[in-house]
Design a protein around this motif. Structure first.
Motif, PDB file in Angstrom:
ATOM      1  N   SER A  62       0.843  -1.198   0.000  1.00  0.00           N
ATOM      2  CA  SER A  62       0.000   0.000   0.000  1.00  0.00           C
ATOM      3  C   SER A  62       0.879   1.250   0.000  1.00  0.00           C
ATOM      4  O   SER A  62       2.087   1.192   0.239  1.00  0.00           O
ATOM      5  N   LYS A  63       0.251   2.395  -0.256  1.00  0.00           N
ATOM      6  CA  LYS A  63       0.990   3.653  -0.276  1.00  0.00           C
ATOM      7  C   LYS A  63       1.577   3.963   1.101  1.00  0.00           C
ATOM      8  O   LYS A  63       2.688   4.493   1.206  1.00  0.00           O
ATOM      9  N   ASP A  64       0.847   3.651   2.147  1.00  0.00           N
ATOM     10  CA  ASP A  64       1.342   3.912   3.493  1.00  0.00           C
ATOM     11  C   ASP A  64       2.542   3.031   3.817  1.00  0.00           C
ATOM     12  O   ASP A  64       3.500   3.473   4.458  1.00  0.00           O
ATOM     13  N   GLN A  65       2.507   1.787   3.353  1.00  0.00           N
ATOM     14  CA  GLN A  65       3.644   0.893   3.583  1.00  0.00           C
ATOM     15  C   GLN A  65       4.868   1.351   2.798  1.00  0.00           C
ATOM     16  O   GLN A  65       5.993   1.332   3.319  1.00  0.00           O
ATOM     17  N   LEU A  66       4.674   1.796   1.564  1.00  0.00           N
ATOM     18  CA  LEU A  66       5.793   2.314   0.782  1.00  0.00           C
ATOM     19  C   LEU A  66       6.361   3.582   1.410  1.00  0.00           C
ATOM     20  O   LEU A  66       7.566   3.817   1.374  1.00  0.00           O
ATOM     21  N   ARG A  67       5.497   4.399   2.014  1.00  0.00           N
ATOM     22  CA  ARG A  67       5.961   5.615   2.681  1.00  0.00           C
ATOM     23  C   ARG A  67       6.819   5.259   3.896  1.00  0.00           C
ATOM     24  O   ARG A  67       7.863   5.882   4.131  1.00  0.00           O
ATOM     25  N   ALA A  68       6.398   4.246   4.655  1.00  0.00           N
ATOM     26  CA  ALA A  68       7.196   3.820   5.814  1.00  0.00           C
ATOM     27  C   ALA A  68       8.538   3.254   5.372  1.00  0.00           C
ATOM     28  O   ALA A  68       9.572   3.527   5.994  1.00  0.00           O
ATOM     29  N   ILE A  69       8.533   2.472   4.284  1.00  0.00           N
ATOM     30  CA  ILE A  69       9.788   1.914   3.764  1.00  0.00           C
ATOM     31  C   ILE A  69      10.718   3.021   3.296  1.00  0.00           C
ATOM     32  O   ILE A  69      11.933   2.962   3.505  1.00  0.00           O
TER      33      ILE A  69
ATOM     34  N   LEU B 283       4.449  -2.510   8.908  1.00  0.00           N
ATOM     35  CA  LEU B 283       4.977  -1.467   8.036  1.00  0.00           C
ATOM     36  C   LEU B 283       3.921  -0.391   7.830  1.00  0.00           C
ATOM     37  O   LEU B 283       3.007  -0.530   7.015  1.00  0.00           O
ATOM     38  N   SER B 284       4.021   0.666   8.591  1.00  0.00           N
ATOM     39  CA  SER B 284       3.151   1.825   8.421  1.00  0.00           C
ATOM     40  C   SER B 284       3.890   3.048   8.926  1.00  0.00           C
ATOM     41  O   SER B 284       4.765   2.946   9.791  1.00  0.00           O
ATOM     42  N   SER B 285       3.530   4.194   8.380  1.00  0.00           N
ATOM     43  CA  SER B 285       4.213   5.432   8.775  1.00  0.00           C
ATOM     44  C   SER B 285       3.930   5.774  10.232  1.00  0.00           C
ATOM     45  O   SER B 285       4.790   6.321  10.928  1.00  0.00           O
ATOM     46  N   GLN B 286       2.726   5.439  10.731  1.00  0.00           N
ATOM     47  CA  GLN B 286       2.398   5.742  12.128  1.00  0.00           C
ATOM     48  C   GLN B 286       3.282   4.942  13.074  1.00  0.00           C
ATOM     49  O   GLN B 286       3.818   5.474  14.050  1.00  0.00           O
ATOM     50  N   ILE B 287       3.455   3.647  12.783  1.00  0.00           N
ATOM     51  CA  ILE B 287       4.315   2.810  13.624  1.00  0.00           C
ATOM     52  C   ILE B 287       5.748   3.295  13.547  1.00  0.00           C
ATOM     53  O   ILE B 287       6.479   3.312  14.541  1.00  0.00           O
ATOM     54  N   TRP B 288       6.180   3.749  12.359  1.00  0.00           N
ATOM     55  CA  TRP B 288       7.546   4.235  12.206  1.00  0.00           C
ATOM     56  C   TRP B 288       7.776   5.474  13.058  1.00  0.00           C
ATOM     57  O   TRP B 288       8.771   5.582  13.754  1.00  0.00           O
TER      58      TRP B 288
END
Length: 334
Positions: free
Chosen positions: A49-56, A230-235
């Motif tokens: 997802s876009k959020d997962q790619l953002r976290a990566i 993998l999410s930006s919030q968790i990161w």
């Protein structure tokens, strides 16, 4: 169920309306064309997802900053590193996009099952090797296979990169990267079927005047067990927590090296200023404590311990008897 079919009379009525001009066929066609239709390629299904790619991307932006510092120290030159792209592609596309020969390191990601690949552009590889062996970081001739000595040198660089990757990924996932082997032909490295989707992170690295790409390729099935992490919030949450822990550890280590004065107080008394001015060498001042009374140990400006004075190996010392309670001393209260 039988689909609806227009009868002959309905067809005739529709033709009459179109020929009479009551309905504009061009407007109908234009309205149909204005509908937003999103294409979907079944050969390249979206796995991340876009959020997962953002976290990566955030993870590898942190990695690129650390890599800039580490490579600058290793090659003793100006190094810049930045994330060029984070994408999901078919593994076959990734393999066909590389030059031959190239430098590829096969990695293991414990405790995840499967392999990943880190690929470094040959120009960048030879520039690093030249700098590490005392050269100016120049690239000569066409790309070629590495010699045994060159492979050993560049393997050390890969090992350092994996240490930085572990540190960057630790903000979200506790993963350990282990270097497995090195290859020069990308078609000999089959970490997954060619049609499988992979995560492709591309870094743009420049060392002096030489610029090249470093690519990290991880198959989707390797990342699948930890996709929910993998999410930006968790990161952001993990990064803030790790920063607090690192800050606390840094403060603790720094305070451990601070030197503070320690004094022993055998006793005290009260003298007038007139008596103090009359003191001479050899005079005796009578204290208000007895010979067997414990002495006070003052650390900095606070009384922290009570003890018994004595000597050890000819040096004055004190044996700590107990820890003084904060604020229990009348002198501290004053």
């Amino acid at each position: 169920m039988t689909p609806d079919v227009l009868s002959q009379s309905e067809i005739d009525s529709l033709l009459d309306v179109l020929t009479s001009g009551e309905v504009d066929f061009e407007e109908i066609s234009q309205a149909s064309a204005e509908k937003n239709v999103k294409g979907y390629d079944f050969r390249r299904p979206d796995k991340f997802s876009k959020d997962q790619l953002r976290a990566i991307q955030m993870i590898h932006e942190s990695f690129s900053r650390q890599l800039t510092t580490s490579l600058s120290t290793m090659v003793r030159s100006i190094v810049t590193c930045e994330v060029a792209s984070v994408d999901q592609v078919a593994y076959e596309e990734f393999v066909r996009s590389m030059v031959q020969p190239t430098v590829m390191g096969v990695l293991e990601m414990y405790p995840l099952e499967g392999n990943a690949v880190v690929e470094m552009n040959p120009n960048l590889v030879f520039a690093i090797i030249d700098r590490l062996l005392g050269g100016k970081g120049e690239v000569f001739g066409k790309p070629r296979d590495l010699t045994d000595i060159e492979s050993t040198v560049i393997e050390r660089v890969f090992m350092r990169m994996l240490e930085l990757l572990e540190d960057s990924w630790s903000t979200v996932i506790d993963v350990r990267f282990r270097f497995d082997s090195m290859e020069s032909n990308p078609f000999f490295v089959q970490i997954c079927p060619g049609t499988d989707m992979v995560l492709l992170v591309t870094l743009r690295v420049s060392i002096g005047d030489v610029e090249g790409m470093v690519s990290l390729c991880i198959p989707y099935f390797v990342m699948e067990p930890v996709m929910d992490k993998l999410s930006s919030q968790i990161w952001f949450a993990s990064t803030g927590k790790n920063k607090d822990q690192d800050h606390r550890g840094f403060l603790t280590a720094s305070l451990g090296t601070v030197k503070v004065p320690v004094h022993l107080e055998l006793g005290d008394t009260v003298l007038s200023l007139f008596d103090v001015m009359r003191l001479r060498v050899g005079d005796v001042i009578r204290l208000d404590s007895m010979l067997d009374d414990p002495v006070r140990v003052r650390v900095g400006s606070r009384i922290k311990f009570t003890g018994r004075p004595g000597t050890v190996d000819g040096r004055y010392s004190v044996e700590v008897l107990e820890v003084a309670d904060d604020g229990s001393s009348e002198e501290e209260e004053e």
